[in-house]
Design an enzyme around this catalytic site. Structure first.
Site, PDB file in Angstrom:
ATOM      1  N   LYS A 100       0.852  -1.202   0.000  1.00 19.21           N
ATOM      2  CA  LYS A 100       0.000   0.000   0.000  1.00 19.21           C
ATOM      3  C   LYS A 100       0.879   1.239   0.000  1.00 19.21           C
ATOM      4  O   LYS A 100       1.501   1.575   1.008  1.00 19.21           O
ATOM      5  CB  LYS A 100      -0.913   0.047   1.234  1.00 19.21           C
ATOM      6  CG  LYS A 100      -1.852   1.248   1.191  1.00 19.21           C
ATOM      7  CD  LYS A 100      -2.394   1.630   2.541  1.00 19.21           C
ATOM      8  CE  LYS A 100      -1.936   2.973   3.067  1.00 19.21           C
ATOM      9  NZ  LYS A 100      -2.014   4.133   2.172  1.00 19.21           N
ATOM     10  N   GLU A 117      10.007   2.331  10.661  1.00 21.36           N
ATOM     11  CA  GLU A 117      10.935   3.454  10.486  1.00 21.36           C
ATOM     12  C   GLU A 117      10.120   4.722  10.674  1.00 21.36           C
ATOM     13  O   GLU A 117       9.233   5.002   9.869  1.00 21.36           O
ATOM     14  CB  GLU A 117      11.513   3.445   9.061  1.00 21.36           C
ATOM     15  CG  GLU A 117      12.557   2.409   8.805  1.00 21.36           C
ATOM     16  CD  GLU A 117      13.740   2.534   9.713  1.00 21.36           C
ATOM     17  OE1 GLU A 117      14.001   3.652  10.226  1.00 21.36           O
ATOM     18  OE2 GLU A 117      14.401   1.527   9.935  1.00 21.36           O
ATOM     19  N   CYS A 136      12.784  12.022   6.650  1.00 18.65           N
ATOM     20  CA  CYS A 136      12.942  11.566   8.047  1.00 18.65           C
ATOM     21  C   CYS A 136      14.313  12.001   8.539  1.00 18.65           C
ATOM     22  O   CYS A 136      14.529  12.175   9.735  1.00 18.65           O
ATOM     23  CB  CYS A 136      12.892  10.058   8.168  1.00 18.65           C
ATOM     24  SG  CYS A 136      11.684   9.293   7.186  1.00 18.65           S
ATOM     25  N   GLU A 164       8.668  16.858  15.479  1.00 19.98           N
ATOM     26  CA  GLU A 164       9.013  16.757  14.052  1.00 19.98           C
ATOM     27  C   GLU A 164       8.071  17.641  13.241  1.00 19.98           C
ATOM     28  O   GLU A 164       6.846  17.506  13.315  1.00 19.98           O
ATOM     29  CB  GLU A 164       8.904  15.302  13.579  1.00 19.98           C
ATOM     30  CG  GLU A 164       9.433  15.132  12.170  1.00 19.98           C
ATOM     31  CD  GLU A 164       9.384  13.691  11.675  1.00 19.98           C
ATOM     32  OE1 GLU A 164       8.383  13.009  11.942  1.00 19.98           O
ATOM     33  OE2 GLU A 164      10.342  13.263  11.017  1.00 19.98           O
TER      34      GLU A 164
HETATM   35  C1  UN1 Z   1      13.816   9.223   4.494  1.00 24.17           C
HETATM   36  O1  UN1 Z   1      13.977  10.394   4.758  1.00 24.17           O
HETATM   37  O2  UN1 Z   1      12.772   8.653   4.829  1.00 24.17           O
HETATM   38  O3  UN1 Z   1      19.639   9.729   3.562  1.00 24.17           O
HETATM   39  C2  UN1 Z   1      14.806   8.393   3.751  1.00 24.17           C
HETATM   40  C3  UN1 Z   1      18.669  10.148   2.960  1.00 24.17           C
HETATM   41  C4  UN1 Z   1      18.027   9.297   1.907  1.00 24.17           C
HETATM   42  C5  UN1 Z   1      16.965   8.425   2.504  1.00 24.17           C
HETATM   43  C6  UN1 Z   1      15.999   9.179   3.355  1.00 24.17           C
HETATM   44  N1  UN1 Z   1      19.020   8.513   1.230  1.00 24.17           N
HETATM   45  O4  UN1 Z   1      18.190  11.234   3.219  1.00 24.17           O
END
Ligand code: UN1
Length: 496
Positions: free
Chosen positions: A175, A250, A284, A386
C-alpha cells in the site's frame, strides 16, 4: 480527463470493490489532476492477501539466485526508465528533478545489491558441542508481507522493502501513500515486466484507516514493514503486538547538525542547506536543529542567511528550481502552525521565512519559504517535535559537552552530524550521539543503500532497513542440527 488507474491483484489490474476513486493532484499546481486511483477497502485487501498466500507457495521454491536474476532485470528496467520515473515522482510529490533522480537511483542501487544477495543469503556453520554432529543456520522466508510506504521517497523507500522481501522469497501486499500512487504503479509494472510471477506482488490503493488497517490486522499477512510517523508506528506496533506479528518500523526524526568553532564554516553551511531544505525538509533524515558553538554563531548564521535568501523556489520540473512545494495543504498548515508556535516560544527569534510562498506561479501550489529560527533551547516545542518542512532552529551552545547534551535531548534518534576538524572530537561524537546514523563533516541526509538505515528511541523498533540488515527483517533464521553419530547424543548432558 485524468487517467483512471486500478489495483493490481494476482497479476491483473482490477477495479476496487467500492467502485470509488480519489483524485491525485500536483502539489506545485493544485488544479492539475494527475490521475484517479482506487479508494479500496478491506475486501480488496482480502483478495490481495489470498493471491499473495497462493503465490508464496511457488515463489519460495524458486532458487534465490533465480529470484535475484529477476530483480537484476528490474534494476535494468529502472535504469532505462529512470528519467520517466523521476518526472512522475516530481509531479506527484514536488521535490526537484535532481532529487527524484536520486530517489530512483537509490531504488536501482537497492535492486542491484539485493539481486546479488540471491547468491549470498548467508547462514552460519559452526561446530557442535557434540562429536559427529553438524550445526548450521539457514534463512527461511516469512510468508506474506505487508508493505506500507510514505510519499517523500516514492521509489526508494518501497524498493528498500520490496527487493529484500522478494529476494528472501516472500510475497507482498503493497500500500503506497495516497499522494504518490503513480510512482507505485510504475514500479509494479517494472517488477511484472522483469518477471515477478502473478500474485507475488499485489498493489492496493486507499487510505491508512481502510487499506492500511486491513493489511495490519489481516491474519494471512505475517509481517508489516512501515515507514511513516511515530504516531502511526505506535498504532501498528500495538496491533501487531496483539497478534504476535513481526513489524519493522521506520519513524520520525529530529535530526541535528553540530558545528564546532574549528569547522570549515562554508562546508557546514553547504551541509545545513542541503540537510534542512533538501526535499523541502520533508525527509525523516532532514536537519531541523543546528547546534552551533557560540564562537562560530555569528559567522555561521550570517553565511546561512545569505545563502538561504538565494534559494529558488518553484516547480521541481523547472531546471532552475532549488526547492519545491510541500506535499499538500494540511502539511503546509502544519508547518505554518509550528512557525506560529516558534514565534510565541520564549526567546526563539525568527530570522527569515515563516510564511507561505505564493508569488507568481507559486500561488497555485503548496509552497513555503525556507525558515530559520535562532536562540533555540531544548525546551522549545520547535526543538522537540518533528515539523517535516523547511524549518530549522539554530541552538547556540558553549562547548562540545553541551552540544552532545542538546543533540541527545530528543525523543528521536535517526540521523546526526558533526562538523569539526578535530579528530578526537569527531570520534567522541560518534561514540556519544544517540542515533542510528552519524555523519562527520557531511549533512544528516545521504544514506547509502548497502548500509543499515534506521534509528533508536522513538524512531524505530530495533530493525534496520537497507544493507544486509534488511535480510534480517524479511527472513527467519532456521537452525539445523545434523547428527551423524548413529546414536542418541544429549546436548548439555553427554560429555563424550
Ligand atoms: C527518508 O527520509 O525517509 O539519507 C529516507 C537520505 C536518503 C533516505 C531518506 N538517502 O536522506
Amino acid at each position: 480527463m485524468a487517467t483512471k488507474f486500478k489495483n493490481f491483484i494476482n497479476g491483473k489490474w482490477v477495479e476496487p470493490d467500492s467502485g470509488k476513486y480519489f483524485e491525485n493532484i500536483n502539489p506545485a499546481s493544485k488544479t492539475e489532476v494527475l490521475g484517479v486511483f482506487p479508494r479500496s477497502e478491506s475486501s480488496d485487501v482480502e483478495k490481495a492477501a489470498q493471491a499473495a498466500e497462493n503465490a508464496f507457495e511457488k515463489w519460495k521454491e524458486v532458487p534465490a539466485p533465480k529470484r535475484g536474476e529477476i530483480i537484476l532485470k528490474a534494476a535494468q528496467l529502472l535504469i532505462e526508465k529512470k528519467e520517466e520515473l523521476a518526472r512522475i515522482a516530481t509531479r506527484e510529490m514536488g521535490k526537484i528533478l535532481m532529487e527524484t533522480r536520486g530517489d530512483v537511483q537509490e531504488g536501482i542501487d537497492t535492486a542491484i545489491y539485493m539481486a546479488g544477495e540471491g547468491r549470498r543469503l548467508f547462514g552460519q556453520t559452526t561446530p557442535s558441542e557434540l562429536r559427529n554432529k553438524f550445526a548450521m543456520t539457514v534463512r527461511a522466508p516469512v510468508g506474506v508481507v505487508g508493505i506500507i510506504t510514505p510519499w517523500n521517497f516514492p521509489v526508494a523507500i518501497p524498493t528498500w522493502k520490496i527487493f529484500p522481501a522478494l529476494i528472501c522469497g516472500n510475497s507482498i501486499v503493497f500500500k503506497p501513500a495516497t499522494d504518490t500512487p503513480e510512482s507505485a504503479i510504475r514500479l509494479v509494472e517494472i517488477l511484472t515486466e522483469a518477471g515477478i510471477p502473478d500474485g507475488v506482488i499485489n498493489l492496493i490503493f486507499g487510505s491508512g484507516s481502510d487499506v492500511g488497517k486491513a493489511i495490519i490486522t489481516h491474519p494471512k499477512i505475517n509481517l508489516i514493514s512501515f515507514t511513516g510517523s511515530s504516531e502511526t508506528g505506535r498504532f501498528i506496533a500495538s496491533e501487531c503486538g496483539k497478534r504476535l506479528k513481526k513489524c519493522a518500523l521506520e519513524m520520525g526524526g529530529k535530526n541535528a547538525q553540530i558545528i564546532i568553532d574549528d569547522a570549515d564554516l562554508d562546508l557546514a553551511v553547504d551541509g545545513a542547506l542541503w540537510g534542512a531544505f533538501g526535499t523541502t525538509g520533508q525527509r525523516c533524515t532532514a536537519t531541523s536543529r543546528l547546534i552551533v558553538h557560540k564562537k562560530a554563531l555569528d559567522d555561521f548564521s550570517h553565511k546561512l542567511l545569505e545563502r538561504t535568501k538565494k534559494i529558488i523556489i518553484g516547480n521541481g520540473l523547472d531546471q532552475d528550481t532549488q526547492m519545491g512545494p510541500l506535499i499538500n495543504e494540511p502539511q503546509r498548515e502544519k508547518v505554518h502552525n509550528y512557525v506560529g508556535i516558534g514565534k510565541n516560544e520564549d526567546k526563539a527569534e525568527l530570522l527569515m521565512g515563516g510564511e507561505p510562498h505564493a508569488e507568481g506561479k507559486c500561488s497555485q501550489g503548496f509552497f513555503y519559504k525556507p525558515t530559520i529560527f535562532t536562540n533555540g533551547n531544548p525546551g522549545m516545542r520547535i526543538a522537540q517535535e518533528e515539523i517535516f518542512g523547511p524549518v530549522v532552529l539554530i541552538m547556540p551552545v558553549k562547548d562540545f559537552d553541551e552540544a552532545i547534551k542538546v543533540i541527545n535531548n530528543t525523543q528521536y534518534g535517526l540521523s546526526s552530524s558533526i562538523y569539526t576538524k578535530d579528530l578526537n572530537l569527531a570520534f567522541k561524537a560518534v561514540e556519544k550521539i544517540q542515533s542510528g546514523i552519524v555523519y562527520v563533516n557531511s549533512p544528516t541526509i545521504g544514506a547509502e543503500s548497502h548500509l543499515p538505515f534506521g534509528g533508536v528511541k522513538d524512531t524505530g523498533n530495533g530493525h534496520r532497513e537497507a544493507g544486509v540488515t534488511a535480510i534480517d527483517i524479511f527472513s527467519e533464521w532456521k537452525t539445523v542440527y545434523i547428527d551423524y553419530s548413529g546414536r542418541l547424543q544429549k546436548a548439555q548432558i553427554d560429555t563424550e
